[in-house]
Design a protein around this motif. Sequence first.
Motif, PDB file in Angstrom:
ATOM      1  N   THR A  50       0.226  -0.833   0.103  1.00  0.00           N
ATOM      2  CA  THR A  50       0.132   0.063  -0.019  1.00  0.00           C
ATOM      3  C   THR A  50       1.052   1.296  -0.247  1.00  0.00           C
ATOM      4  O   THR A  50       0.433   2.686  -0.179  1.00  0.00           O
ATOM      5  CB  THR A  50      -1.123  -0.021   1.299  1.00  0.00           C
ATOM      6  N   LEU A  51       1.788   1.299   0.853  1.00  0.00           N
ATOM      7  CA  LEU A  51       3.135   2.624   0.964  1.00  0.00           C
ATOM      8  C   LEU A  51       3.202   2.850  -0.944  1.00  0.00           C
ATOM      9  O   LEU A  51       3.421   3.928  -1.530  1.00  0.00           O
ATOM     10  CB  LEU A  51       4.023   2.000   1.342  1.00  0.00           C
ATOM     11  N   ILE A  52       4.068   1.792  -1.416  1.00  0.00           N
ATOM     12  CA  ILE A  52       4.518   1.814  -2.729  1.00  0.00           C
ATOM     13  C   ILE A  52       2.918   1.933  -3.800  1.00  0.00           C
ATOM     14  O   ILE A  52       3.101   3.302  -4.836  1.00  0.00           O
ATOM     15  CB  ILE A  52       4.857   0.618  -3.203  1.00  0.00           C
ATOM     16  N   ALA A  53       1.737   1.485  -3.624  1.00  0.00           N
ATOM     17  CA  ALA A  53       0.810   1.690  -4.600  1.00  0.00           C
ATOM     18  C   ALA A  53       0.520   3.544  -4.567  1.00  0.00           C
ATOM     19  O   ALA A  53       0.377   4.232  -4.831  1.00  0.00           O
ATOM     20  CB  ALA A  53      -0.046   1.740  -4.023  1.00  0.00           C
ATOM     21  N   VAL A  54       0.589   4.006  -3.123  1.00  0.00           N
ATOM     22  CA  VAL A  54       0.274   6.024  -3.258  1.00  0.00           C
ATOM     23  C   VAL A  54       1.039   6.807  -2.890  1.00  0.00           C
ATOM     24  O   VAL A  54       0.882   8.073  -3.401  1.00  0.00           O
ATOM     25  CB  VAL A  54      -0.166   6.121  -1.460  1.00  0.00           C
ATOM     26  N   LEU A  55       2.638   6.015  -2.697  1.00  0.00           N
ATOM     27  CA  LEU A  55       3.695   6.829  -3.069  1.00  0.00           C
ATOM     28  C   LEU A  55       4.024   6.967  -4.696  1.00  0.00           C
ATOM     29  O   LEU A  55       4.349   8.033  -5.468  1.00  0.00           O
ATOM     30  CB  LEU A  55       5.084   6.030  -3.145  1.00  0.00           C
ATOM     31  N   TRP A  56       3.815   5.791  -5.938  1.00  0.00           N
ATOM     32  CA  TRP A  56       3.444   5.892  -7.204  1.00  0.00           C
ATOM     33  C   TRP A  56       2.544   6.971  -7.404  1.00  0.00           C
ATOM     34  O   TRP A  56       2.493   7.573  -8.323  1.00  0.00           O
ATOM     35  CB  TRP A  56       3.374   4.711  -7.265  1.00  0.00           C
ATOM     36  N   PHE A  57       0.915   6.875  -7.342  1.00  0.00           N
ATOM     37  CA  PHE A  57      -0.042   7.792  -7.886  1.00  0.00           C
ATOM     38  C   PHE A  57       0.483   8.975  -7.189  1.00  0.00           C
ATOM     39  O   PHE A  57      -0.070   9.889  -8.512  1.00  0.00           O
ATOM     40  CB  PHE A  57      -1.152   7.042  -6.559  1.00  0.00           C
ATOM     41  N   PHE A  58       0.367   9.504  -5.992  1.00  0.00           N
ATOM     42  CA  PHE A  58       1.138  10.752  -5.496  1.00  0.00           C
ATOM     43  C   PHE A  58       2.526  11.476  -6.103  1.00  0.00           C
ATOM     44  O   PHE A  58       3.084  12.408  -5.650  1.00  0.00           O
ATOM     45  CB  PHE A  58       0.678  11.620  -4.273  1.00  0.00           C
ATOM     46  N   ARG A  59       3.428  10.379  -6.864  1.00  0.00           N
ATOM     47  CA  ARG A  59       5.199  10.668  -6.680  1.00  0.00           C
ATOM     48  C   ARG A  59       5.236  12.497  -7.153  1.00  0.00           C
ATOM     49  O   ARG A  59       6.303  12.087  -6.892  1.00  0.00           O
ATOM     50  CB  ARG A  59       5.423   9.828  -8.212  1.00  0.00           C
ATOM     51  N   TYR A  60       4.375  12.934  -8.219  1.00  0.00           N
ATOM     52  CA  TYR A  60       4.868  14.104  -8.314  1.00  0.00           C
ATOM     53  C   TYR A  60       4.675  15.327  -7.699  1.00  0.00           C
ATOM     54  O   TYR A  60       5.022  15.871  -7.371  1.00  0.00           O
ATOM     55  CB  TYR A  60       4.284  14.267  -9.867  1.00  0.00           C
ATOM     56  N   ASP A  61       3.041  15.079  -6.700  1.00  0.00           N
ATOM     57  CA  ASP A  61       3.113  15.742  -5.199  1.00  0.00           C
ATOM     58  C   ASP A  61       4.320  16.080  -4.618  1.00  0.00           C
ATOM     59  O   ASP A  61       4.448  16.853  -3.893  1.00  0.00           O
ATOM     60  CB  ASP A  61       2.020  15.597  -5.014  1.00  0.00           C
ATOM     61  N   ILE A  62       4.526  14.448  -4.367  1.00  0.00           N
ATOM     62  CA  ILE A  62       5.724  13.453  -3.733  1.00  0.00           C
ATOM     63  C   ILE A  62       7.126  14.636  -3.444  1.00  0.00           C
ATOM     64  O   ILE A  62       7.899  15.362  -2.734  1.00  0.00           O
ATOM     65  CB  ILE A  62       5.817  12.350  -3.362  1.00  0.00           C
ATOM     66  N   TYR A  63       7.219  14.776  -4.894  1.00  0.00           N
ATOM     67  CA  TYR A  63       8.545  15.043  -5.384  1.00  0.00           C
ATOM     68  C   TYR A  63       8.682  16.421  -5.396  1.00  0.00           C
ATOM     69  O   TYR A  63       9.840  17.399  -4.695  1.00  0.00           O
ATOM     70  CB  TYR A  63       8.854  14.601  -7.223  1.00  0.00           C
ATOM     71  N   LYS A  64       7.685  17.558  -6.023  1.00  0.00           N
ATOM     72  CA  LYS A  64       8.006  19.088  -5.101  1.00  0.00           C
ATOM     73  C   LYS A  64       7.449  18.752  -3.402  1.00  0.00           C
ATOM     74  O   LYS A  64       8.305  20.075  -3.412  1.00  0.00           O
ATOM     75  CB  LYS A  64       6.380  19.581  -5.772  1.00  0.00           C
ATOM     76  N   MET A  65       7.295  18.219  -3.169  1.00  0.00           N
ATOM     77  CA  MET A  65       7.414  18.247  -1.726  1.00  0.00           C
ATOM     78  C   MET A  65       8.149  18.356  -1.032  1.00  0.00           C
ATOM     79  O   MET A  65       8.689  18.427  -0.191  1.00  0.00           O
ATOM     80  CB  MET A  65       6.239  17.390  -0.145  1.00  0.00           C
ATOM     81  N   LEU A  66       9.170  16.922  -1.368  1.00  0.00           N
ATOM     82  CA  LEU A  66      10.772  17.233  -0.877  1.00  0.00           C
ATOM     83  C   LEU A  66      11.571  18.113  -1.291  1.00  0.00           C
ATOM     84  O   LEU A  66      12.209  18.471  -0.790  1.00  0.00           O
ATOM     85  CB  LEU A  66      10.911  15.217  -1.243  1.00  0.00           C
ATOM     86  N   LYS A  67      11.137  18.645  -2.294  1.00  0.00           N
ATOM     87  CA  LYS A  67      12.334  19.439  -2.731  1.00  0.00           C
ATOM     88  C   LYS A  67      11.950  20.490  -1.615  1.00  0.00           C
ATOM     89  O   LYS A  67      12.979  21.460  -1.675  1.00  0.00           O
ATOM     90  CB  LYS A  67      12.127  19.503  -4.742  1.00  0.00           C
ATOM     91  N   SER A  68      10.687  20.921  -1.979  1.00  0.00           N
ATOM     92  CA  SER A  68       9.899  22.144  -1.855  1.00  0.00           C
ATOM     93  C   SER A  68      10.781  22.384   0.410  1.00  0.00           C
ATOM     94  O   SER A  68      10.972  23.324   0.359  1.00  0.00           O
ATOM     95  CB  SER A  68       9.439  22.800  -1.443  1.00  0.00           C
ATOM     96  N   TRP A  69      10.499  21.083   0.725  1.00  0.00           N
ATOM     97  CA  TRP A  69      11.046  20.790   1.928  1.00  0.00           C
ATOM     98  C   TRP A  69      12.454  21.418   2.408  1.00  0.00           C
ATOM     99  O   TRP A  69      13.084  21.719   3.020  1.00  0.00           O
ATOM    100  CB  TRP A  69      10.713  19.759   2.918  1.00  0.00           C
ATOM    101  N   TRP A  70      13.404  20.772   1.613  1.00  0.00           N
ATOM    102  CA  TRP A  70      14.583  20.671   1.787  1.00  0.00           C
ATOM    103  C   TRP A  70      15.351  22.124   0.905  1.00  0.00           C
ATOM    104  O   TRP A  70      16.032  23.077   1.916  1.00  0.00           O
ATOM    105  CB  TRP A  70      15.441  19.917  -0.024  1.00  0.00           C
ATOM    106  N   LEU A  71      14.321  22.474   0.093  1.00  0.00           N
ATOM    107  CA  LEU A  71      14.638  24.460   0.310  1.00  0.00           C
ATOM    108  C   LEU A  71      14.159  24.984   1.212  1.00  0.00           C
ATOM    109  O   LEU A  71      15.209  25.828   1.780  1.00  0.00           O
ATOM    110  CB  LEU A  71      14.098  24.687  -1.192  1.00  0.00           C
ATOM    111  N   SER A  72      13.333  24.375   2.129  1.00  0.00           N
ATOM    112  CA  SER A  72      13.134  25.205   3.379  1.00  0.00           C
ATOM    113  C   SER A  72      14.004  25.337   4.500  1.00  0.00           C
ATOM    114  O   SER A  72      14.401  26.098   4.759  1.00  0.00           O
ATOM    115  CB  SER A  72      11.509  24.663   3.700  1.00  0.00           C
ATOM    116  N   LEU A  73      14.725  23.788   4.129  1.00  0.00           N
ATOM    117  CA  LEU A  73      15.343  24.092   5.345  1.00  0.00           C
ATOM    118  C   LEU A  73      17.061  25.295   4.936  1.00  0.00           C
ATOM    119  O   LEU A  73      17.335  25.577   6.310  1.00  0.00           O
ATOM    120  CB  LEU A  73      16.418  22.421   5.052  1.00  0.00           C
TER     121      LEU A  73
END
Length: 277
Positions: A50-73
């Motif tokens: 189920t983790l793989i399913a949700v990660l793959w479905f929202f992969r673009y949102d998750i990529y943007k979130m991780l990138k933005s979170w790193w930039l916020s640091l």
Amino acid sequence: MDIIQGIIIGIVQGLTEFLPVSSSAHLVFIQNILGVESSLAFDTFLHLGTLIAVLWFFRYDIYKMLKSWWLSLGDILQGRFTEGFKEDPYKRLAWYVILATIPVGIVGVLFEDSVDALFSGALYVPAFFLFVTGTILYLSQRMTSGNINYDNITKKEALFMGLGQACAILPGLSRSGTTIAAGLTIGLDKEFAAKFSFILSIPAIFGAFILQLKDIGSAMDANFLPVFLGFIAAIISGYMAIKWMLDLIQNKSLDIFSYYCWAVGIIVFMGSIAHIF
């Protein structure tokens, strides 16, 4: 557990993890119907699926979130965290997911033994909370439609949904149902409430997977094929459940899930009580 049973349990896990009908309750029910007992190793693979399913479905949102979170640091080091937080919705979303995950982490640590006891108890416990799931989902849809989304969500709404997820640690309370209902209650846009609920599930599912990881080696035995096929079934059915829910919540009512939870909850509750007597 044979191959067919493994696939059936995998499908049930994938569908009910994201449909608002409680995966914990349905796994207990289906294992009783099939006459099998799921191992911790199998549960680990199901969570990974189920983790793989949700990660793959929202992969673009998750990529943007991780990138933005790193930039916020980096913003913190430059002394412009507040400005970046206001300007970038994905920076806010990343931090709010972290904030909303704190309640379930606290509840999981403090009440782990109590919750485990409920899971190992009689069927009327998850049946009762499944009925509760249907009720809160039904009532939340009668609230005034909101317009809170990526652009204007605040820590108050994020934390409220996090508290809903923490309550869903109880067997029979649907995680997705409780968090979506919480979001609708406080004015989130329907589609965004579902998306935030699914993205919020990622740390929770990942945490459950990590806690069970030590038992994964015990699956590498004669039951490996049922476990593996159940894992694949959980990925496919989980992905389909997310897609179906997002389509459904935009165009139709979720009352069908309320009726389903009430019907199954009452039937299992009455059957469990009758068995006791």
